[in-house]
Enzyme design. Structure first.
Site, PDB file in Angstrom:
ATOM      1  CE  LYS A  73      88.968  50.375  64.271  1.00  0.00           C
ATOM      2  NZ  LYS A  73      88.792  50.295  65.674  1.00  0.00           N
ATOM      3  CB  SER A 148      84.763  50.363  66.106  1.00  0.00           C
ATOM      4  OG  SER A 148      86.311  50.407  66.632  1.00  0.00           O
ATOM      5  CB  SER A 172      86.840  48.680  69.150  1.00  0.00           C
ATOM      6  OG  SER A 172      85.771  49.305  69.172  1.00  0.00           O
TER       7      SER A 172
HETATM    8  N1  GLN Z   1      81.652  49.905  71.217  1.00  0.00           N
HETATM    9  C1  GLN Z   1      82.496  50.889  71.733  1.00  0.00           C
HETATM   10  C2  GLN Z   1      82.093  52.113  71.388  1.00  0.00           C
HETATM   11  O1  GLN Z   1      81.193  52.334  70.380  1.00  0.00           O
HETATM   12  C3  GLN Z   1      83.953  50.720  71.724  1.00  0.00           C
HETATM   13  C4  GLN Z   1      84.507  51.391  70.538  1.00  0.00           C
HETATM   14  C5  GLN Z   1      86.048  51.081  70.570  1.00  0.00           C
HETATM   15  O2  GLN Z   1      86.566  50.413  71.257  1.00  0.00           O
HETATM   16  N2  GLN Z   1      86.760  51.896  69.618  1.00  0.00           N
HETATM   17  O3  GLN Z   1      82.627  53.281  71.706  1.00  0.00           O
END
Ligand code: GLN
Length: 471
Positions: A73, A148, A172
């Site tokens: 990532k 994400s 995410s």
């Molecule tokens: N969807 C969650 C957010 O937008 C989780 C993001 C993540 O785990 N980095 O914060």
């Protein structure tokens, strides 16, 4: 999809080579460029690493990940290789050092093929917040891959890498894993060093793993876990040894905790159907089921978004147009304000504003402090559950992958897709999404398992049982 563990015997007996392996993955990556899963490819470095792997195989000196194709990532620092967090702010940022996890992967012979697309600064659930365009779901159909860590999930689902790394602050890794039909592990907070992971919400962030098999997940987890003097929040424990424990037998009586029906109300029928099928698999393996109530579950999402944005507003203060990354033109006015307005996308700006607000002196007690107290209740509840049960079972997401644009107009709807995942970040215990098959329309569905802190060995054993049973 061929996993690394399936390929390993052919690498060991030299009937295939690491160089052939990397070339075939690079070819697939080129063929599937339209997925937009990668922001940067590292072909030259990958070829060099592969030829070193090949030499070690020939000499009978292969290391634990030799020949494994890995995607990373783009919020994990890679020395000499652009690390953008999918943000204009860091579009041209090249780190001077490798993250702890990158060093470990390289030392073990892993072959890194590139940096994956993501929601900007890991903020999002659909990958639509990348400054470099969204990631396509491997099935197309205008579906989102989740976020994400969407690029990392797609890399594994579409055969662009054996495994990949993501980061999981509120789901995410697990949510895109569920949407794309792959395994996604979020380990215990502090089990893997965050040194070199660009911080979003430091008390919730954890590096996680995508793979096509539990074996590959375990192998990579064992390699990158363990104490790091450069991250004082890592647990003072040696690297995990979960791969070994996968072959150990599970006791034929165990207790599985499930949520009360009201807490599953938001789920679509196809998710509930798979949920019940999975439960049958666990029962026939000897599970006794206990129903538990997670307290304040209606507040998980607000709690998470208060704490995560508060921490983000502080962590992202370093991007000031002076020290790192993007700098606006002098004629645009105040350099910091202009750089941040132009360098950050709308979701990142929304989070910074929300985070700054909940930390402001008039509202700190009402929001931030209250959320911290409620967080404690989640931890207490989780500890209580694992005093009664070995494992907690629930869906990863209320629905399968949704369509592009479906939730972008309403951030609250987008935030609700994290309902089942945020508790493990608030409590810090390990959690995994296991692919359990598809709905009638062919969309993948994932089920989530959680255990008590530092019980990843057990978590992966149960995951294997569930995954094999649902094949
Ligand atoms: N969807 C969650 C957010 O937008 C989780 C993001 C993540 O785990 N980095 O914060």
């Amino acid at each position: 999809m061929l996993s690394y563990s399936d390929l390993k015997p052919s690498l060991d007996n030299n009937s295939t080579t690491a160089v052939e392996t990397v070339e075939s993955f690079l070819k697939t990556i080129r063929e599937k460029q339209h997925l937009n899963a990668f922001l940067t490819l590292t072909e030259a470095e990958a070829r060099e690493a592969a030829s070193e792997s090949e030499t070690r195989f020939k000499n009978g000196e292969a290391r634990s990940l030799d020949g494994m194709i890995v995607a990373i990532k783009d919020n994990i620092s890679t020395k000499g290789i652009r690390t953008t967090c999918a943000s204009r702010m860091l579009e041209n940022f090249t780190p001077l050092y490798d993250a702890f996890v990158i060093e470990k992967i390289k030392n073990a012979g892993g072959i890194i093929v590139g940096k994956t697309n993501m929601d900007e600064f890991a903020m999002g659930s659909s990958n639509e917040n990348s400054a470099f365009g969204g990631v396509e779901h491997p099935l197309g159909q205008d579906l989102v891959p989740g976020g994400s860590s969407g690029g990392s999930a797609v890399a594994v689902a579409a055969g662009l890498a054996h495994v990949s790394l993501g980061s999981d602050t509120g789901g995410s890794v697990r949510q895109p894993a569920a949407f794309c039909g792959v395994v996604g592990l979020k380990p215990t907070y502090g089990r893997i060093s965050r040194s070199g992971l660009v911080a979003f919400a430091s008390s919730l962030d954890q590096i996680g793993i995508f793979a096509n098999s539990i074996e590959d997940t375990a192998l990579l987890f064992d390699t990158i876990s363990g104490h790091d003097p450069n991250d004082s929040t890592t647990a003072n424990r040696p690297p995990a040894e979960t791969f070994k424990s996968l072959s150990e037998p599970l006791s034929h009586k165990f207790t599985v905790a499930v949520l009360h029906d009201e807490q599953l109300e938001g789920c679509s029928e196809d998710v509930l159907k798979k949920y019940r099928e999975g439960l049958e698999v666990l029962k026939s393996a000897g599970a006794e089921i206990v129903k538990v109530t997670m307290p304040v579950s209606e507040a998980w999402i607000p709690m998470y978004y208060i704490l995560a944005t508060a921490e983000a507003s502080s962590n992202l203060a370093r991007f000031d147009g002076v020290r790192y990354g993007f700098r606006a033109e002098a004629e645009d006015g105040d350099i910091t304000t202009a750089s941040r307005s132009q360098g950050f996308g709308p979701e990142v700006q929304r989070r910074i504003m929300l985070g700054t607000y909940v930390l402001s002196s008039g509202y700190y007690d009402a929001y931030y402090l209250k959320a911290q107290k409620a967080r404690r209740l989640v931890l207490n509840a989780v500890n209580d559950i694992f005093s009664k049960a070995e494992v907690l079972y629930m869906p990863t997401t209320p629905t399968p992958a949704f369509k592009r644009g479906e939730k972008t107009a309403d951030p609250i709807q987008m935030y609700l897709s994290d309902y089942f995942t945020v508790s493990a970040n608030l409590a810090g215990n390990p959690a995994i999404s296991v692919p359990v098959g598809n709905n009638d329309a062919g969309l993948p569905i994932g089920m989530q398992l959680q255990t008590s802190h530092f019980e990843e060995g057990k978590l992966l054993q149960f995951s294997k049982l569930l995954m094999d049973g649902m094949r």
